[in-house]
Design an enzyme around this catalytic site. Structure first.
Site, PDB file in Angstrom:
ATOM      1  N   ARG A 191       2.381 -16.837  -2.304  1.00 54.95           N
ATOM      2  CA  ARG A 191       3.210 -15.680  -2.643  1.00 54.95           C
ATOM      3  C   ARG A 191       4.075 -15.300  -1.445  1.00 54.95           C
ATOM      4  O   ARG A 191       3.583 -15.215  -0.323  1.00 54.95           O
ATOM      5  CB  ARG A 191       2.340 -14.492  -3.058  1.00 54.95           C
ATOM      6  N   ARG A 202      -3.206  -9.725   3.069  1.00 55.95           N
ATOM      7  CA  ARG A 202      -1.901  -9.957   2.436  1.00 55.95           C
ATOM      8  C   ARG A 202      -1.200 -11.094   3.175  1.00 55.95           C
ATOM      9  O   ARG A 202      -0.523 -10.872   4.172  1.00 55.95           O
ATOM     10  CB  ARG A 202      -1.073  -8.667   2.469  1.00 55.95           C
ATOM     11  N   GLU A 219      -8.820  -4.143  -2.746  1.00 60.71           N
ATOM     12  CA  GLU A 219      -8.888  -4.914  -3.993  1.00 60.71           C
ATOM     13  C   GLU A 219      -9.320  -6.346  -3.710  1.00 60.71           C
ATOM     14  O   GLU A 219      -8.800  -7.006  -2.812  1.00 60.71           O
ATOM     15  CB  GLU A 219      -7.522  -4.919  -4.677  1.00 60.71           C
ATOM     16  N   SER A 232      -8.676  -8.420  -9.782  1.00 60.79           N
ATOM     17  CA  SER A 232      -7.947  -7.648 -10.777  1.00 60.79           C
ATOM     18  C   SER A 232      -8.157  -8.340 -12.117  1.00 60.79           C
ATOM     19  O   SER A 232      -7.817  -9.513 -12.266  1.00 60.79           O
ATOM     20  CB  SER A 232      -6.461  -7.592 -10.421  1.00 60.79           C
ATOM     21  N   ARG A 262     -10.353 -12.785   0.849  1.00 64.31           N
ATOM     22  CA  ARG A 262     -10.773 -11.387   0.951  1.00 64.31           C
ATOM     23  C   ARG A 262     -12.298 -11.261   0.919  1.00 64.31           C
ATOM     24  O   ARG A 262     -12.865 -10.377   1.559  1.00 64.31           O
ATOM     25  CB  ARG A 262     -10.134 -10.563  -0.166  1.00 64.31           C
TER      26      ARG A 262
END
Length: 425
Positions: free
Chosen positions: A259, A274, A346, A349, A388
Site C-alpha cells: 500500500r 503503517r 487495529e 478489520s 502488527r
C-alpha cells in the site's frame, strides 16, 4: 456496486445511508441521469419506426410509386437516432461512473457517528500487562535486539519499509504458520496461495478501483501489487455461477500486502503499524443471502482466537457510519493493546458486504438447480495482520532485562525458543 433497482424504486434508502455515512454525494444528479437514460432508451422505438418506414418505401418503389415523403421521414429519423445514440452513450458513461462511486448501503446495526471517536467499544478481552518499568515501543525493542532493521530496508527501497532479521524473521514466519494452521485445522477454511499481482478487473471487483487507485502500487505491465489477499480471494470465483450446495465457502490466504499509504504522512510512521509492505493472513467467505450476521460473528471470533491463543489483550469495536469504508455495509475492528505506544491499535478489520462486491465481480449462485442466478454475499477479515501481531508481542512480552518472552503458542514453530535475546548473545 448497489442494485440499480434500488435507485429507481427506493432512492430514499440510498439517501438515508449516505447521510448516516456523512458521505457527500450528489444523488439527485444520478437520479436525473437515470431518468434521462430511460428517456433516451426510447431510441429503440425510433429504430423500429425507421425499419417499418423502410419496408413501406421498398413496397412502394416495387409498385412504381413515389416514396419521397417517406424517404424524408426516414432521413429525419436517422438524424434523430444518431443524436440520441450519441447522447445515450455520454449519459451511460456518466451514469456508470457515478454508480461505481456510491458506497455500500449500511447495515441497520451500524452505530450513528461521524468519525472514529464515535466508534462503539463492544467488549475487551485480557488484562494489559503490569510492568514495574517504563514499557518501550516495539520499534525500540526490535532495533535494540537486532531483529528489526528499518534503516537497511530504507536503503534497499525507501522509508516505510521494515526488515525482520534473525528471531524477528522467524517469529513473523511462525505467526503466519500459526494463523494458517488454526484457520484451516480448527475453523474449516481452505488455504489458497494466490498471485501477489492483480489486474484492473479484480481490483474493480473488490471496490479498490477506481476509488482507491492512489493507494495502490502499479507495475508497467498494468498489473497492481495486491493491497490485501481480499483481492485475489474475492475474485477466486469471478464471473462464475456457484453451486448452492457448496455454500458457504471459506478461504484463507497469506500474502504480502502493498500500500502506498497516500495521505497518511505523519500517522504512525515509525515501526510496523503503517508501512508500504506488510504480511497478512486473510479470511474470506462466500455465503447465501440472509446468513451474513451469523457468519460475520463467526469470522470475527475466528480472528479473535489468534489473539487469545497468543495471550494478547484486545477489544472489539463497531465502526460508526462516518468511519466506515467505502465497500462494507458493516465492520467490526479488533484492536490490540500496545503498552509501549500506550493505546489500542487495529489488528483486524472484519466486514460484510452483502452483494456489493459480488455485483462488481460477477459472482452468482442458483438457489435451486432451475432457479435464475442471484448474487452471492461476501465477507472477509484479517486473521491477522502479521506485522502488527509481531509488534504487539514485542510490546506485551518485553521484560525489564530488555528481552522478549516468546508466547507459548509460538515456541513449537520457533524450534522451542523461549526468549528473544539481543543478537549475538
Amino acid at each position: 456496486m448497489i442494485d440499480r433497482a434500488l435507485l429507481r424504486e427506493s432512492p430514499e434508502v440510498i439517501r438515508a445511508s449516505l447521510a448516516r455515512r456523512h458521505f457527500d454525494y450528489d444523488l439527485d444528479a444520478l437520479i436525473g441521469l437515470e431518468a434521462r437514460r430511460r428517456e433516451l432508451l426510447q431510441v429503440e422505438s425510433l429504430r423500429a419506426q425507421r425499419n417499418d418506414l423502410s419496408k413501406q418505401i421498398g413496397q412502394i418503389m416495387r409498385e412504381g410509386g413515389n416514396a419521397d415523403e417517406l424517404k424524408a421521414q426516414v432521413h429525419a429519423l436517422a438524424e434523430q437516432i444518431t443524436a440520441q445514440e450519441a447522447e445515450l452513450a455520454e449519459v451511460d458513461a456518466e451514469f456508470e461512473q457515478m454508480m461505481v462511486t456510491i458506497p455500500n448501503i449500511l447495515h441497520e446495526a451500524v452505530p450513528e457517528g461521524a468519525a472514529e471517536e464515535e466508534n462503539v467499544e463492544l467488549y475487551c478481552w485480557g488484562e494489559p500487562p503490569a510492568f514495574d518499568f517504563e514499557p518501550q515501543p516495539h520499534w525500540e525493542i526490535g532495533e535494540r535486539l537486532g531483529i528489526l532493521d528499518p534503516e537497511r530496508a530504507a536503503k534497499m527501497a525507501q522509508a516505510r519499509f521494515v526488515m525482520d532479521v534473525g528471531a524477528g524473521a522467524g517469529m513473523e514466519r511462525a505467526l503466519i504458520n500459526l494463523m494458517l494452521d488454526t484457520h484451516t485445522r480448527q475453523h474449516g477454511y481452505t488455504e489458497v496461495f494466490p498471485p501477489f499481482l492483480a489486474n484492473e478487473r479484480s481490483l474493480f471487483g473488490t471496490g479498490n478501483l477506481p476509488k482507491f487507485e492512489d493507494d495502490l502500487f502499479k507495475t508497467r505491465e498494468g498489473l497492481y501489487l495486491v493491497p490485501t489477499a481480499e483481492v485475489p480471494l474475492t475474485n477466486l470465483h469471478q464471473d462464475e455461477i456457484l453451486d448452492c450446495s457448496n455454500l458457504p465457502l471459506y478461504y484463507t490466504a497469506y500474502t504480502p500486502c502493498f500500500r502506498s499509504e497516500a495521505g497518511a504522512a505523519g500517522r504512525e510512521s515509525r515501526g510496523l503499524i503503517r508501512v508500504h509492505q506488510f504480511h497478512k493472513v486473510e479470511l474470506m467467505k462466500y455465503i447465501k443471502p440472509g446468513s451474513g450476521d451469523e457468519e460475520l460473528e463467526k469470522l470475527v471470533k475466528n480472528a479473535e482466537t489468534i489473539l487469545e491463543t497468543l495471550g494478547l489483550p484486545y477489544r472489539r469495536v463497531a465502526l460508526c457510519g462516518g468511519d466506515m469504508g467505502f465497500q462494507p455495509r458493516q465492520t467490526f475492528d479488533l484492536e490490540v493493546w500496545m503498552p509501549g505506544m500506550g493505546k489500542y491499535v487495529e489488528i483486524s478489520s472484519c466486514s460484510q458486504y452483502g452483494d456489493f462486491q459480488a455485483r462488481r465481480a460477477g459472482i452468482r449462485y442458483r438457489p435451486t438447480p432451475e432457479a435464475k442466478p442471484e448474487y452471492v454475499h461476501t465477507m472477509n477479515g484479517s486473521g491477522l495482520a502479521c506485522g502488527r501481531t509481531f509488534a504487539a508481542i514485542l510490546e506485551n512480552y518485553q521484560t525489564k532485562e530488555g528481552t522478549v518472552v516468546v508466547p507459548e503458542a509460538l515456541r513449537g514453530y520457533m524450534g522451542g525458543l523461549v526468549e528473544v535475546l539481543p543478537r549475538g548473545v
